[in-house]
Enzyme design. Structure first.
Site, PDB file in Angstrom:
ATOM      1  N   THR A  36       2.683  -1.516   4.656  1.00  0.00           N
ATOM      2  CA  THR A  36       2.007  -1.148   5.894  1.00  0.00           C
ATOM      3  C   THR A  36       1.018  -2.249   6.276  1.00  0.00           C
ATOM      4  O   THR A  36       0.945  -2.682   7.424  1.00  0.00           O
ATOM      5  CB  THR A  36       1.271   0.193   5.730  1.00  0.00           C
ATOM      6  OG1 THR A  36       2.197   1.174   5.256  1.00  0.00           O
ATOM      7  CG2 THR A  36       0.684   0.645   7.060  1.00  0.00           C
ATOM      8  N   ASN A  80       1.077   4.384   2.380  1.00  0.00           N
ATOM      9  CA  ASN A  80       0.707   4.925   3.684  1.00  0.00           C
ATOM     10  C   ASN A  80       1.914   5.264   4.545  1.00  0.00           C
ATOM     11  O   ASN A  80       1.854   6.171   5.375  1.00  0.00           O
ATOM     12  CB  ASN A  80      -0.188   3.923   4.428  1.00  0.00           C
ATOM     13  CG  ASN A  80      -1.564   3.815   3.817  1.00  0.00           C
ATOM     14  OD1 ASN A  80      -2.319   4.765   3.811  1.00  0.00           O
ATOM     15  ND2 ASN A  80      -1.886   2.651   3.276  1.00  0.00           N
ATOM     16  N   ASN A 130       5.502   5.148   3.133  1.00  0.00           N
ATOM     17  CA  ASN A 130       6.565   5.754   2.327  1.00  0.00           C
ATOM     18  C   ASN A 130       6.087   6.133   0.936  1.00  0.00           C
ATOM     19  O   ASN A 130       5.118   5.553   0.412  1.00  0.00           O
ATOM     20  CB  ASN A 130       7.750   4.786   2.182  1.00  0.00           C
ATOM     21  CG  ASN A 130       8.464   4.522   3.492  1.00  0.00           C
ATOM     22  OD1 ASN A 130       8.945   5.440   4.136  1.00  0.00           O
ATOM     23  ND2 ASN A 130       8.529   3.259   3.880  1.00  0.00           N
ATOM     24  N   THR A 145       7.793   6.067  -2.702  1.00  0.00           N
ATOM     25  CA  THR A 145       8.975   5.574  -3.413  1.00  0.00           C
ATOM     26  C   THR A 145       8.947   6.097  -4.845  1.00  0.00           C
ATOM     27  O   THR A 145       7.887   6.145  -5.490  1.00  0.00           O
ATOM     28  CB  THR A 145       9.043   4.039  -3.414  1.00  0.00           C
ATOM     29  OG1 THR A 145       7.796   3.510  -3.871  1.00  0.00           O
ATOM     30  CG2 THR A 145       9.315   3.519  -2.012  1.00  0.00           C
ATOM     31  N   ASP A 180      -2.177   0.257  -5.559  1.00  0.00           N
ATOM     32  CA  ASP A 180      -0.912  -0.454  -5.337  1.00  0.00           C
ATOM     33  C   ASP A 180      -1.044  -1.934  -5.643  1.00  0.00           C
ATOM     34  O   ASP A 180      -0.142  -2.552  -6.230  1.00  0.00           O
ATOM     35  CB  ASP A 180      -0.428  -0.239  -3.899  1.00  0.00           C
ATOM     36  CG  ASP A 180      -1.479  -0.582  -2.846  1.00  0.00           C
ATOM     37  OD1 ASP A 180      -2.676  -0.701  -3.187  1.00  0.00           O
ATOM     38  OD2 ASP A 180      -1.108  -0.719  -1.657  1.00  0.00           O
TER      39      ASP A 180
END
Length: 257
Positions: free
Chosen positions: A132, A9, A11, A13, A109
């Site tokens: 986040t 939400n 970044n 990566t 995630d």
């Protein structure tokens, strides 16, 4: 080479694996309005910075919790890297048995972090991702994901102070030397960081109490190091845990084909 990407939400990566070696990592902010060309240019820039040609990328695997940008990101990969990426979702072999009320609602995630923690460090374990939101998830010794807890991230907590109180400024998240602060900024930092350390320790202790036996505690996430360095309740801080989980899942999925 394998490109591993985590779309969060806050970044995005990106990691590059050459066999078992993570040879480059990159981070960009998550913005919904970017086009596929913008994402493509960024991907090419990252590869160029690592002196890697696009044809050296054999495959790409992605974990995403931001469906709005998946279409543009996928198109950027097809156009500039000439690959069809694998997304964490149905049909992908994770090696983790999901034992919650509605498995389809589990964020990609969290599943990736669970796989990374379990297959790297073993179970039973608590997997904490300071993102986040901060998630505290439990994986049994048999690789079963049995649930966990979700709290506002430390960044959200700090932002809430400044956005909801007119006279409070935005502050950098860092631990001050003392909790009895002499000014507003130090006071906000003390309350946020020391408070978050307390929140983390309490949740870990309650999970262990409810689980009924000791669990290894593995943490990750950009701001996780601040907390992990200040408590004995966290056993391992691994900034690359998500990348490791993506690679593990990729290898399991390829073996199953």
């Amino acid at each position: 080479m394998l490109l591993v990407i985590d779309i969060g939400n806050t970044n995005i990566t990106i990691g590059i694996y050459n066999q078992n070696h993570l040879i480059g990592t990159y981070r960009l902010t998550t913005k919904f309005q970017r086009t596929s060309d913008e994402y493509g240019f960024m991907l090419l820039s990252f590869l160029n910075a690592s002196s890697i040609h696009t044809e050296e990328i054999e495959d790409i695997i992605i974990s995403s919790v931001v469906p709005k940008i998946n279409y543009s990101f996928t198109n950027s990969i097809k156009k500039y890297l000439h690959k069809n990426p694998i997304f964490i979702g149905p049909g992908v072999k994770t090696g983790i048995d999901i034992r919650i009320d509605n498995p389809s609602t589990l964020g990609a995630d969290r599943l990736v972090d669970a796989a990374g923690a379990f297959y790297t460090y073993g179970g039973p374990c608590i997997v904490i991702d300071f993102g986040t939101a901060t998630t505290y998830d439990v994986v049994t010794k048999n690789g079963e994901f049995i649930g966990g807890a979700t709290a506002p991230g430390i960044g959200i907590s700090a932002q809430a102070l400044s956005s909801q109180a007119a006279k409070l400024p935005e502050v950098e998240i860092q631990k001050p030397d003392k909790i009895i602060a002499k000014n507003t900024i130090k006071s906000m930092q003390a309350g946020t960081v020391f408070g978050y350390i307390g929140l983390t320790e309490y949740i870990i202790k309650k999970i262990k109490e409810e689980y009924g036996e000791d669990l290894k505690v593995i943490s990750t996430g950009g701001l996780g190091r601040i907390i992990a360095n200040e408590t004995d309740e966290i056993d391992i801080y691994d900034i690359d845990l998500t990348f490791k989980g993506l690679k593990i899942i990729y290898e399991k999925t390829k073996k199953a084909i």
